[in-house]
Motif scaffolding. Structure first.
Motif, short mmCIF file in Angstrom:
data_model
loop_
_atom_site.label_atom_id
_atom_site.label_comp_id
_atom_site.label_asym_id
_atom_site.label_seq_id
_atom_site.Cartn_x
_atom_site.Cartn_y
_atom_site.Cartn_z
N GLN A 190 7.20 7.62 -2.08
CA GLN A 190 6.25 8.65 -2.78
C GLN A 190 5.16 8.68 -1.84
OE1 GLN A 190 7.28 10.08 -5.42
NE2 GLN A 190 9.15 8.96 -4.93
N GLY A 191 4.98 8.05 -0.62
CA GLY A 191 3.83 8.09 0.02
C GLY A 191 3.11 6.88 0.11
N ARG A 192 2.01 6.88 1.10
CA ARG A 192 0.83 6.01 1.00
C ARG A 192 0.08 6.12 -0.24
NH1 ARG A 192 0.55 1.37 3.44
NH2 ARG A 192 -1.65 1.43 3.57
N ALA A 193 -0.48 5.04 -0.87
CA ALA A 193 -1.32 5.16 -2.06
C ALA A 193 -2.52 6.13 -1.73
CB ALA A 193 -1.70 3.83 -2.53
N ASP A 194 -3.03 6.05 -0.74
CA ASP A 194 -4.12 7.16 -0.44
C ASP A 194 -3.63 8.65 -0.02
OD1 ASP A 194 -3.12 6.46 1.97
OD2 ASP A 194 -5.20 5.53 2.82
N ASP A 195 -2.43 8.83 0.15
CA ASP A 195 -1.88 10.01 0.37
C ASP A 195 -1.40 10.81 -0.80
OD1 ASP A 195 -1.92 9.88 3.31
OD2 ASP A 195 0.18 9.27 3.40
N MET A 196 -1.36 10.10 -2.12
CA MET A 196 -0.98 10.89 -3.25
C MET A 196 -2.39 11.39 -3.75
SD MET A 196 2.12 10.11 -3.95
CE MET A 196 2.45 10.44 -5.79
N PHE A 197 -1.97 12.78 -4.33
CA PHE A 197 -3.35 13.24 -5.04
C PHE A 197 -2.69 13.98 -5.99
CE2 PHE A 197 -1.42 16.09 -1.79
CZ PHE A 197 -1.63 17.26 -2.61
N ARG A 212 -2.34 11.88 8.02
CA ARG A 212 -2.45 12.73 6.87
C ARG A 212 -4.45 12.48 6.55
NH1 ARG A 212 1.91 10.75 5.05
NH2 ARG A 212 4.00 12.02 5.08
N ARG A 213 -4.72 11.55 6.69
CA ARG A 213 -6.04 11.15 6.50
C ARG A 213 -6.84 11.77 7.27
NH1 ARG A 213 -9.62 7.27 8.87
NH2 ARG A 213 -11.40 6.69 7.42
N VAL A 247 1.23 17.61 4.45
CA VAL A 247 0.61 18.17 3.14
C VAL A 247 -0.51 17.54 2.73
CG1 VAL A 247 1.10 18.50 0.73
CG2 VAL A 247 2.83 19.49 2.37
N VAL A 248 -1.55 17.90 2.34
CA VAL A 248 -2.84 17.31 2.13
C VAL A 248 -3.49 18.09 1.02
CG1 VAL A 248 -3.03 16.07 4.48
CG2 VAL A 248 -4.40 18.23 3.79
N GLY A 278 0.76 -1.35 -0.08
CA GLY A 278 0.00 0.07 0.00
C GLY A 278 0.99 1.32 0.01
N ASP A 279 2.13 1.19 -0.03
CA ASP A 279 3.12 2.28 -0.18
C ASP A 279 3.60 2.30 -1.43
OD1 ASP A 279 3.40 3.41 2.81
OD2 ASP A 279 3.43 1.03 3.01
N LEU A 280 3.76 3.56 -2.06
CA LEU A 280 4.21 3.86 -3.39
C LEU A 280 5.92 4.44 -3.22
CD1 LEU A 280 1.31 5.94 -4.71
CD2 LEU A 280 1.65 3.54 -4.96
N ALA A 281 6.36 4.00 -4.26
CA ALA A 281 8.05 4.41 -4.46
C ALA A 281 8.47 4.16 -6.07
CB ALA A 281 8.74 3.30 -3.70
#
Length: 600
Positions: free
Chosen positions: A466-473, A577-578, A500-501, A452-455
């Motif tokens: 690059q953040g959690r999948a649900d943190d990217m926007f 962040r959520r 940052v959100v 569930g983490d992006l890189a």
């Protein structure tokens, strides 16, 4: 998934001391069929004449510089508690809750549960009644070992957990209501050595509940063998810890971490692996502060540590030049939970004298990626490379490995590069087969496990978080990762912490918004600013925006900045962040409803 332009620091390395491939090629997993964590972490040291009197636990929370307990004392205490647990009706496979801070008795509790073949359920002292009730009820815990300070919340939770038959407390006065037995009384009763349960390596040892930032917590069932899977990452992240001398009192390695022993970071990254190598670990139940951290490092001659980035940030801001005030013996420092960031990395390297080894892992699959300054060069800001014994990749939605420089999801394969089963994996989620299946790309016996983490991966095999999948926007079509912006903000002297959100926006889809916690110095300036705090905020906001705009891409600077006293954090020290994202969405809905009701 979209690509990202590589930075200069991500170019291929030419380093004569890079032993990464050599270590990977020669490491082969040796997992015995029968294996018990308590045996390798204490009993074997207690039974050896040359190690039985080696120090296992230094309890800083006692008078003086800390009460020291040997491995023989730790084993004798665990034997007494194991016998008492059996008398209390605990059987092999039963779940036993442990609600205790860092202290000698906590180590005793884990070892006593594990050596009788029961399953330890670590629960944080910070949990309130509802959090405790959910976990106690969901795990079907039959008994709780707790600190007296947790009795209030535990008793409230007990009313709704009928399976919890007994509560055993340490530090409680005789006759305390709701306490069925005192741990001190159990420890005072003489007992013969306890017969070690003949557990298989695959038998469950610990049931750890995830932080639950995206829904109800899930119970990850950890087998005894997972400790073996953790060891390569622990050894490497601590610059070859455990191989610095013989296993006796002559070895001067001392470990300490403020990480709660109720969490993976404290239990599997600190307590158990330190004991596995027969070394002493400092226990401290006091609340973390930078001053306390430096005092502990100096007083106990700590050589190895695990400190969250949040803790390192606080230490950096409080004591910029620590070696001018404290005698430090640090040889290795691991950090995890969030990205360390270039500013904190440089401070550790220059001010502490030890560059941090960043590590990445999860409760379900711990210690899978990281750095090892002793064996291969680090790239500041990178998560590191896969630790020996783990086959890690960046995959897309279909489970296919992504090309270099392409953002994808970090995943770990069930088998290492030699085709051998990786022992680091959890057994599954307790009472949640659907969630277990969803964690894997296919057949759980031969598949990728998603984090569930992006890189993204660079040409040298280093991963860049690059953040959690649900943190990217996305903002105006650009894909935004919060980590890089937060690290840039942290390099400004006014910023103690930042998150940052996305802020919903009808034109761009979302605006980049930053929540900023000011340093004590700038908070004082803000309070004393003559025109008022609003004017100070506006001025500092413009300064911070310019600070980011001049260092990152134009679309990445925060269009809005809100100053707050503290960020919402999980009990493991991660920024939630959520919580902030949902707050922004609620504000947007309220504004839209207000606008709809306004007269036209």
């Amino acid at each position: 998934m979209p690509t990202r332009q590589a930075r200069d620091s991500r170019r291929p390395l030419a380093h004569p001391a890079d032993a990464y491939e050599t270590v990977h090629q020669h490491l082969r997993w040796l997992v015995p069929e029968r294996f018990n964590i308590a045996q390798v972490c204490c009993r074997r040291w207690a039974e050896r004449a040359d190690t039985s009197n080696s120090i296992a636990i230094i309890d800083h929370s006692t008078l003086g510089h800390g009460q020291k307990y040997t491995y023989s004392a730790l084993q004798a205490a665990a034997d007494r508690v194991s016998h008492a647990l059996v008398r209390a009706g605990v059987r092999r496979g039963d779940r036993v809750a442990i609600v205790m801070p860092q202290r000698f008795e906590t180590a005793v509790a884990y070892l006593s549960v594990l050596q009788l073949g029961a399953v330890a359920v670590p629960l944080s002292m910070l949990f309130g009644p509802e959090a405790l009730q959910f976990r106690l009820q969901h795990s079907d815990a039959v008994l709780a070992l707790c600190d007296a300070a947790a009795l209030g919340a535990l008793q409230a939770a007990r009313e709704q957990t009928p399976n919890l038959r007994r509560v055993v407390a340490v530090g409680a006065e005789p006759g305390t209501p709701g306490v069925d037995a005192r741990l001190e009384d159990w420890l005072a009763r003489p007992a013969a050595p306890f017969p070690l349960a003949d557990t298989a390596a695959d038998d469950p040892a610990v049931l750890i509940y995830t932080s639950g930032t995206t829904g109800d917590p899930k119970g990850a069932l950890i087998p005894h063998r997972a400790l073996i899977g953790n060891l390569t990452g622990f050894v490497c992240s601590q610059n070859w810890f455990g191989f610095d001398g013989v296993h006796n009192a002559a070895s001067d390695a001392v470990f300490w971490s403020p990480a709660d022993w109720a969490w993976t970071g404290g239990l599997m990254d600190a307590l158990l692996p330190t004991l596995y190598f027969g070394r002493p670990i400092v226990a401290c139940r006091e609340r973390f502060s930078p001053e306390l951290a430096f005092d502990l490092l100096q007083t106990h001659g700590v050589t190895h540590s695990f400190l969250f980035p949040t803790a390192l940030k606080a230490m950096m801001k409080a004591v910029p030049e620590p070696r001018a005030r404290f005698r430090l013996r640090l040889q290795a420092l691991m950090s995890a939970g969030e990205a360390v960031g270039e500013a904190v990395y440089a401070w550790c390297r220059d001010a502490l004298g030890v560059a941090p080894n960043e590590m990445f892992g999860q409760t379900e699959i711990n210690y899978i990626v990281g750095n090892c300054q002793a064996l291969w060069p680090a790239k500041p800001g990178s998560m590191g490379r896969p630790y020996p014994g783990h086959r890690v990749a960046v995959i897309d939605e279909a489970g296919v490995e992504c090309p270099l420089g392409v953002i994808g999801e970090v995943a770990v394969h069930r088998r290492d590069r030699h085709g051998d089963p990786d022992p680091v994996f959890f057994l599954g989620y307790w009472k949640n087969e659907a969630a277990t299946r969803a964690k894997f790309t296919g057949d759980p016996s031969d598949s990728w496990c998603r984090t569930g983490d992006l890189a993204l991966r660079d040409a040298d095999g280093y991963l860049w978080y690059q953040g959690r999948a649900d943190d990217m926007f996305k903002s105006a079509g650009y894909r935004i990762g919060p980590g890089e912006i937060e690290n840039c903000l942290l390099r400004h002297p006014a910023v103690a912490n930042a998150a940052v959100v996305p802020k919903p926006d009808p034109e761009r889809g979302a605006l980049v918004k930053a929540y900023v916690v000011l340093t004590p110095e700038f908070r004082a300036r803000r309070d004393q600013f003559t025109p008022g705090s609003a004017a100070f905020d506006a001025q500092l906001c413009r300064e911070l925006q310019a600070h980011v705009r001049g260092r990152l891409a134009p679309y990445e600077y925060p269009k809005e900045i809100e100053f707050i006293d503290q960020l919402p954090m999980t009990t493991t020290g991660k920024v939630q962040r959520r919580v902030l994202r949902l707050q922004e969405e609620a504000r947007a809905r309220a504004a839209a409803e207000s606008a709809a009701r306004a007269p036209r």
